[in-house]
Design an enzyme around this catalytic site. Structure first.
Site, PDB file in Angstrom:
ATOM      1  N   HIS A 168      -3.274   4.352   4.928  1.00  0.00           N
ATOM      2  CA  HIS A 168      -4.424   3.401   5.144  1.00  0.00           C
ATOM      3  C   HIS A 168      -5.707   3.936   4.494  1.00  0.00           C
ATOM      4  O   HIS A 168      -6.302   3.601   3.895  1.00  0.00           O
ATOM      5  CB  HIS A 168      -4.642   3.081   6.661  1.00  0.00           C
ATOM      6  N   TYR A 186       4.898   4.918  11.189  1.00  0.00           N
ATOM      7  CA  TYR A 186       5.233   3.658  11.128  1.00  0.00           C
ATOM      8  C   TYR A 186       5.944   2.812  10.064  1.00  0.00           C
ATOM      9  O   TYR A 186       6.244   1.680  10.179  1.00  0.00           O
ATOM     10  CB  TYR A 186       3.854   2.442  11.354  1.00  0.00           C
ATOM     11  N   ARG A 215       0.848  -1.208  -0.033  1.00  0.00           N
ATOM     12  CA  ARG A 215       0.118   0.013  -0.081  1.00  0.00           C
ATOM     13  C   ARG A 215       0.767   1.280  -0.085  1.00  0.00           C
ATOM     14  O   ARG A 215       1.423   1.489   0.704  1.00  0.00           O
ATOM     15  CB  ARG A 215      -0.921  -0.086   1.163  1.00  0.00           C
TER      16      ARG A 215
HETATM   17  C1  LIG Z   1     -14.137  -6.414  12.465  1.00  0.00           C
HETATM   18  C2  LIG Z   1     -13.315  -5.078  12.430  1.00  0.00           C
HETATM   19  N1  LIG Z   1     -12.293  -4.964  13.289  1.00  0.00           N
HETATM   20  C3  LIG Z   1     -11.578  -3.958  13.215  1.00  0.00           C
HETATM   21  C4  LIG Z   1     -11.751  -2.965  12.114  1.00  0.00           C
HETATM   22  C5  LIG Z   1     -10.893  -1.652  12.176  1.00  0.00           C
HETATM   23  N2  LIG Z   1     -10.197  -1.707  10.880  1.00  0.00           N
HETATM   24  C6  LIG Z   1     -10.413  -1.150   9.749  1.00  0.00           C
HETATM   25  S1  LIG Z   1      -9.285  -1.421   8.733  1.00  0.00           S
HETATM   26  C7  LIG Z   1      -8.442  -2.300   9.891  1.00  0.00           C
HETATM   27  C8  LIG Z   1      -7.116  -2.831   9.151  1.00  0.00           C
HETATM   28  C9  LIG Z   1      -7.246  -3.825   8.292  1.00  0.00           C
HETATM   29  O1  LIG Z   1      -5.992  -4.534   7.765  1.00  0.00           O
HETATM   30  P1  LIG Z   1      -5.921  -5.487   6.617  1.00  0.00           P
HETATM   31  O2  LIG Z   1      -6.827  -6.550   6.535  1.00  0.00           O
HETATM   32  O3  LIG Z   1      -4.471  -5.640   6.044  1.00  0.00           O
HETATM   33  O4  LIG Z   1      -6.455  -4.515   5.154  1.00  0.00           O
HETATM   34  P2  LIG Z   1      -5.919  -3.342   4.465  1.00  0.00           P
HETATM   35  O5  LIG Z   1      -6.669  -2.023   5.088  1.00  0.00           O
HETATM   36  O6  LIG Z   1      -4.389  -2.995   4.819  1.00  0.00           O
HETATM   37  O7  LIG Z   1      -6.472  -3.136   2.876  1.00  0.00           O
HETATM   38  C10 LIG Z   1      -8.963  -2.396  10.913  1.00  0.00           C
HETATM   39  C11 LIG Z   1      -8.368  -3.186  12.115  1.00  0.00           C
HETATM   40  C12 LIG Z   1     -12.880  -3.137  11.219  1.00  0.00           C
HETATM   41  N3  LIG Z   1     -13.269  -2.427  10.172  1.00  0.00           N
HETATM   42  N4  LIG Z   1     -13.524  -4.369  11.355  1.00  0.00           N
END
Ligand SMILES: Cc1ncc(C[n+]2csc(CCOP(=O)(O)OP(=O)(O)O)c2C)c(N)n1
Length: 390
Positions: A279, A288, A275
């Protein structure tokens, strides 16, 4: 091997009835991510791929990149609440969309707007949720794109359920579910993969390992050798692919889709990518990760990788590059213009499409809101007519 086994003194028999259930070897991912672009002689990576498809890949990658910068700009202008950019991950987005037939289903996460747009979704409708607007913003059944899903991994059991149900009905449908590396730690990921494998459901799981779950790096997310290795534990093959190599991702997904369609069961694909942006616009990624890391990935850019190969194969020239960029500009300009229009909003829509039959509590709340809106409209009219001055 234990000391007793080494000496040959004692070799216990396995417990009664035990036998290996599956040979794990064919399920294991390759040692390194599969690559196509830049592997052999310059230009050879395109192989026998249809030139029209190659052109489409390139056009979609360029358009996707521009869409990301435009959507991010719209957050700064207050026209979009939030945007999780997929810059750097466009190859996964485009390959996923183009691996599916019209009759198949895509189950995207919040980061997969580009996959939905490449599948044909209207670029503005794709942003409805992120605009904080009206529910999903599109009819999921129209293009067979499930809602862009914000709760991590909940789209996976949905994909499995839909694919399994379709097969029970005799429909020749495959579901492709997209998820991030962080999402693989969710319970829903486990449940979805377990059910999919036991039922041999026609599902493809595409994990975009982009290095981070917000600020959490992969090393703190899992101790597995790779995310693709997780497939073995469920009894499905895990495939590892370079997520910035659009031809490699497409090839792996195409094989997985065919396998699913022909009754071979699910596949877990890990696409190793990065990415490049934060985020979302609400995140400060400098806290980070280092500039050097980002610079290294910019060298491995999905658009550059394909462009280089297409040029070497004589399938793309400067004119073609220009045309793709022009088309992307047109998409961005139209997106900008349409997103700058204020959508007509009716607060009563809040109660639509929640239940087929609204509950009594919802009906009560709807009545209350209707009354408040009517009172607000009356007082606005009164102040316009100067009634308060009397
Ligand atoms: C069930 C749940 N827990 C926590 C969150 C908060 N949250 C949103 S994005 C994220 C990180 C997700 O990372 P990843 O799965 O690696 O996907 P990326 O954003 O890197 O595409 C978190 C913890 C959420 N949306 N849903």
């Amino acid at each position: 091997m234990t000391v007793l086994e080494q000496t040959g003194a004692y070799r216990p028999a396995p417990p009664p009835g035990w036998q290996p259930r599956t040979d794990p070897a064919p399920l294991l991912p390759d040692a390194e991510p599969h690559r196509v672009l830049g592997v052999g002689a310059p230009g050879s990576g395109v192989g026998a791929t249809d030139p029209a498809l190659l052109k489409r890949f390139y056009a979609e990658l360029v358009r996707g990149r521009r869409y990301n910068t435009q959507a991010t700009a719209l957050t700064r202008q207050g026209r979009l609440a939030v945007y999780p950019s997929s810059t750097g991950q466009e190859a996964c987005e485009v390959a996923a969309a183009l691996a599916l037939e019209q009759r198949d289903w895509l189950f995207p996460s919040y980061r997969d707007t580009l996959a939905a747009v490449a599948r044909g979704l209207d670029p503005v409708q794709a942003l409805t949720l992120l605009r904080g607007d009206w529910h999903t913003g599109y009819d999921p059944r129209e293009l067979r794109i499930a809602p862009l899903c914000t709760p991590l991994a909940t789209q996976l059991p949905h994909a499995v359920g839909l694919a399994h149900a379709a097969r029970l009905q005799g429909d020749d449908v495959v579901a492709l579910a997209m998820i991030g590396d962080g999402g693989t730690s969710e319970g829903d990921f486990h449940e979805a993969l377990n059910f999919a494998a036991v039922w041999r459901a026609p599902v493809v799981f595409l994990v975009q390992n982009n290095g981070f779950a917000i600020s959490v790096p992969l090393a703190k997310q899992t101790a597995a050798p790779s995310l693709a290795h997780k497939g073995v534990g469920y009894g499905m093959p895990g495939r590892l692919v370079d997520g910035n190599d659009v031809l490699a991702v497409h090839q792996v997904l195409d094989e997985a889709v065919q396998r699913a369609r022909s009754g071979g069961g699910p596949t877990l694909v890990e696409a190793v990518t990065y990415r490049v942006d934060a985020h979302t616009n609400a995140d400060d990624a400098t806290r980070y990760r280092s500039e050097d890391e980002i610079a290294a990935w910019r060298e491995h850019d999905p658009i550059v990788l394909l462009e280089r190969e297409l040029k070497a194969a004589g399938l793309l020239d400067e004119e073609g590059v220009h045309a793709a960029r022009e088309a992307a500009e047109e998409t961005a300009a139209a997106l900008r213009a349409r997103m700058n229009e204020d959508p007509p909003l009716d607060p009563m829509d809040l109660f639509e499409h929640v239940y087929a039959e609204p509950t009594s509590r919802l009906r009560e709340q709807a009545d209350q809101l209707r009354a408040e809106l009517a009172a607000a409209a009356d007082s606005a009219e009164a102040s316009n007519t100067g009634e308060w001055d009397k």
